[in-house]
Design a protein around this motif. Structure first.
Motif, mmCIF file in Angstrom:
data_model
loop_
_atom_site.group_PDB
_atom_site.id
_atom_site.type_symbol
_atom_site.label_atom_id
_atom_site.label_comp_id
_atom_site.label_asym_id
_atom_site.label_seq_id
_atom_site.Cartn_x
_atom_site.Cartn_y
_atom_site.Cartn_z
ATOM 1 N N PHE A 37 22.600 -1.512 -78.709
ATOM 2 C CA PHE A 37 21.194 -1.259 -78.990
ATOM 3 C C PHE A 37 20.627 -0.369 -77.893
ATOM 4 C CE2 PHE A 37 20.604 -4.259 -82.436
ATOM 5 C CZ PHE A 37 21.715 -5.061 -82.288
ATOM 6 N N SER A 38 19.609 0.378 -78.251
ATOM 7 C CA SER A 38 18.924 1.200 -77.256
ATOM 8 C C SER A 38 17.461 0.801 -77.215
ATOM 9 C CB SER A 38 19.067 2.685 -77.589
ATOM 10 O OG SER A 38 18.399 2.997 -78.791
ATOM 11 N N GLN A 39 16.871 0.982 -76.045
ATOM 12 C CA GLN A 39 15.467 0.616 -75.887
ATOM 13 C C GLN A 39 14.790 1.556 -74.915
ATOM 14 O OE1 GLN A 39 14.663 -3.384 -74.495
ATOM 15 N NE2 GLN A 39 12.718 -3.413 -75.591
ATOM 16 N N ALA A 40 13.715 2.153 -75.375
ATOM 17 C CA ALA A 40 12.871 2.973 -74.515
ATOM 18 C C ALA A 40 11.722 2.108 -74.013
ATOM 19 C CB ALA A 40 12.347 4.165 -75.304
ATOM 20 N N PRO A 41 11.121 2.467 -72.886
ATOM 21 C CA PRO A 41 10.013 1.669 -72.345
ATOM 22 C C PRO A 41 8.895 1.483 -73.365
ATOM 23 C CG PRO A 41 10.743 3.268 -70.735
ATOM 24 C CD PRO A 41 11.471 3.591 -72.007
ATOM 25 N N GLY A 42 8.474 0.230 -73.549
ATOM 26 C CA GLY A 42 7.374 -0.066 -74.443
ATOM 27 C C GLY A 42 7.729 -0.085 -75.916
ATOM 28 N N LYS A 43 9.010 0.086 -76.217
ATOM 29 C CA LYS A 43 9.428 0.093 -77.618
ATOM 30 C C LYS A 43 10.413 -1.034 -77.882
ATOM 31 C CE LYS A 43 8.705 5.002 -78.502
ATOM 32 N NZ LYS A 43 9.304 6.247 -79.049
ATOM 33 N N GLU A 44 10.594 -1.349 -79.152
ATOM 34 C CA GLU A 44 11.552 -2.381 -79.537
ATOM 35 C C GLU A 44 12.980 -1.834 -79.421
ATOM 36 O OE1 GLU A 44 8.971 -5.016 -82.749
ATOM 37 O OE2 GLU A 44 10.882 -4.118 -83.306
ATOM 38 N N ARG A 45 13.902 -2.767 -79.285
ATOM 39 C CA ARG A 45 15.305 -2.379 -79.269
ATOM 40 C C ARG A 45 15.723 -1.916 -80.658
ATOM 41 N NH1 ARG A 45 18.070 -7.010 -75.347
ATOM 42 N NH2 ARG A 45 16.762 -6.469 -73.547
ATOM 43 N N GLU A 46 16.445 -0.829 -80.669
ATOM 44 C CA GLU A 46 16.914 -0.262 -81.936
ATOM 45 C C GLU A 46 18.432 -0.337 -82.011
ATOM 46 O OE1 GLU A 46 13.373 3.071 -82.595
ATOM 47 O OE2 GLU A 46 15.419 3.698 -82.110
ATOM 48 N N GLY A 47 18.916 -0.675 -83.182
ATOM 49 C CA GLY A 47 20.359 -0.745 -83.374
ATOM 50 C C GLY A 47 20.976 0.632 -83.365
ATOM 51 N N VAL A 48 22.051 0.783 -82.610
ATOM 52 C CA VAL A 48 22.776 2.040 -82.517
ATOM 53 C C VAL A 48 24.083 1.952 -83.301
ATOM 54 C CG1 VAL A 48 23.912 3.669 -80.957
ATOM 55 C CG2 VAL A 48 21.774 2.558 -80.270
ATOM 56 N N SER A 49 24.832 0.896 -83.030
ATOM 57 C CA SER A 49 26.126 0.740 -83.700
ATOM 58 C C SER A 49 26.559 -0.702 -83.585
ATOM 59 C CB SER A 49 27.174 1.648 -83.043
ATOM 60 O OG SER A 49 28.427 1.522 -83.700
ATOM 61 N N CYS A 50 27.426 -1.124 -84.482
ATOM 62 C CA CYS A 50 27.986 -2.468 -84.392
ATOM 63 C C CYS A 50 29.394 -2.471 -84.969
ATOM 64 C CB CYS A 50 27.112 -3.505 -85.080
ATOM 65 S SG CYS A 50 26.945 -3.270 -86.860
ATOM 66 N N ILE A 51 30.143 -3.496 -84.584
ATOM 67 C CA ILE A 51 31.509 -3.643 -85.059
ATOM 68 C C ILE A 51 31.722 -5.109 -85.415
ATOM 69 C CG2 ILE A 51 32.437 -3.988 -82.712
ATOM 70 C CD1 ILE A 51 34.915 -2.357 -83.649
ATOM 71 N N SER A 52 32.328 -5.344 -86.558
ATOM 72 C CA SER A 52 32.496 -6.711 -87.037
ATOM 73 C C SER A 52 33.663 -7.388 -86.322
ATOM 74 C CB SER A 52 32.750 -6.712 -88.540
ATOM 75 O OG SER A 52 34.015 -6.130 -88.828
ATOM 76 N N ARG A 53 33.716 -8.662 -86.485
ATOM 77 C CA ARG A 53 34.899 -9.404 -86.060
ATOM 78 C C ARG A 53 36.134 -8.777 -86.696
ATOM 79 N NH1 ARG A 53 36.053 -15.857 -87.094
ATOM 80 N NH2 ARG A 53 38.296 -15.746 -86.690
ATOM 81 N N SER A 54 37.164 -8.684 -85.956
ATOM 82 C CA SER A 54 38.431 -8.094 -86.387
ATOM 83 C C SER A 54 38.338 -6.611 -86.702
ATOM 84 C CB SER A 54 39.006 -8.830 -87.615
ATOM 85 O OG SER A 54 39.295 -10.165 -87.290
ATOM 86 N N ASP A 55 37.201 -5.992 -86.331
ATOM 87 C CA ASP A 55 37.068 -4.534 -86.401
ATOM 88 C C ASP A 55 37.158 -3.969 -87.799
ATOM 89 O OD1 ASP A 55 39.172 -4.170 -83.426
ATOM 90 O OD2 ASP A 55 37.195 -5.054 -83.718
ATOM 91 N N VAL A 56 36.915 -4.798 -88.805
ATOM 92 C CA VAL A 56 37.052 -4.333 -90.184
ATOM 93 C C VAL A 56 35.923 -3.386 -90.554
ATOM 94 C CG1 VAL A 56 37.044 -5.092 -92.585
ATOM 95 C CG2 VAL A 56 38.346 -6.360 -90.877
ATOM 96 N N LYS A 57 34.743 -3.663 -90.011
ATOM 97 C CA LYS A 57 33.559 -2.914 -90.414
ATOM 98 C C LYS A 57 32.818 -2.403 -89.199
ATOM 99 C CE LYS A 57 30.184 -1.698 -93.269
ATOM 100 N NZ LYS A 57 30.356 -0.654 -94.289
ATOM 101 N N THR A 58 32.372 -1.147 -89.267
ATOM 102 C CA THR A 58 31.473 -0.605 -88.258
ATOM 103 C C THR A 58 30.247 -0.028 -88.955
ATOM 104 O OG1 THR A 58 32.595 1.541 -88.293
ATOM 105 C CG2 THR A 58 33.314 -0.051 -86.622
ATOM 106 N N ASN A 59 29.135 -0.062 -88.268
ATOM 107 C CA ASN A 59 27.895 0.530 -88.765
ATOM 108 C C ASN A 59 27.286 1.395 -87.676
ATOM 109 O OD1 ASN A 59 27.667 -0.478 -91.432
ATOM 110 N ND2 ASN A 59 27.025 -2.463 -90.628
ATOM 111 N N TYR A 60 26.568 2.425 -88.102
ATOM 112 C CA TYR A 60 25.910 3.318 -87.169
ATOM 113 C C TYR A 60 24.508 3.646 -87.656
ATOM 114 C CZ TYR A 60 30.631 4.110 -85.392
ATOM 115 O OH TYR A 60 31.881 3.944 -84.859
#
Length: 127
Positions: A37-60
């Protein structure tokens, strides 16, 4: 208690590359979905990327598709975020987060779904 430590954030010129690392302390991340996740000052955290258990799925996030790559290390206790073609607007604090997962093929970019967080690493991209 699972502890996560991010590293790799530095000052880089626009167009450059970085690899961020998220290391687990005392635990293997094999059974966890991991998000960046990324976060700029004064802003909410935003999702950048994720990876599932066992690496089956990634999201961006749409803004980083084709530019950033998430991966898990062979020892399963480190997750990486390779960041290419960086832009000044990528300047943020980057956090990794983990949630234990019974599902192999799902990860989400919502910060509310994650239970464990690192302290963050600053990425600064100069123009």
């Amino acid at each position: 208690q699972l502890q996560l430590v991010e590293s790799g954030g530095v000052l880089v010129q626009s167009g450059g590359s970085l690899r961020l690392s998220c290391a687990a302390s005392g635990f293997t991340l094999e059974y966890y979905a991991i998000g960046w996740f990324s976060q700029a000052p004064g802003k909410e955290r935003e999702g950048v990327s994720c990876i599932s258990r066992s690496d089956v799925k990634t999201n961006y996030a749409d803004s980083v598709k084709g530019l950033f790559t998430i991966s898990r290390g062979n020892a399963k206790n480190t997750v990486y975020l390779q960041m290419n073609s960086l832009k000044p607007e990528d300047t943020d604090v980057y956090y990794c987060a983990a949630v234990i997962s019974r599902v192999f093929n799902i990860c989400v970019l919502s910060s509310y779904e994650y239970d464990y967080w690192g302290q963050g690493t600053q990425v600064t991209v100069s123009s």
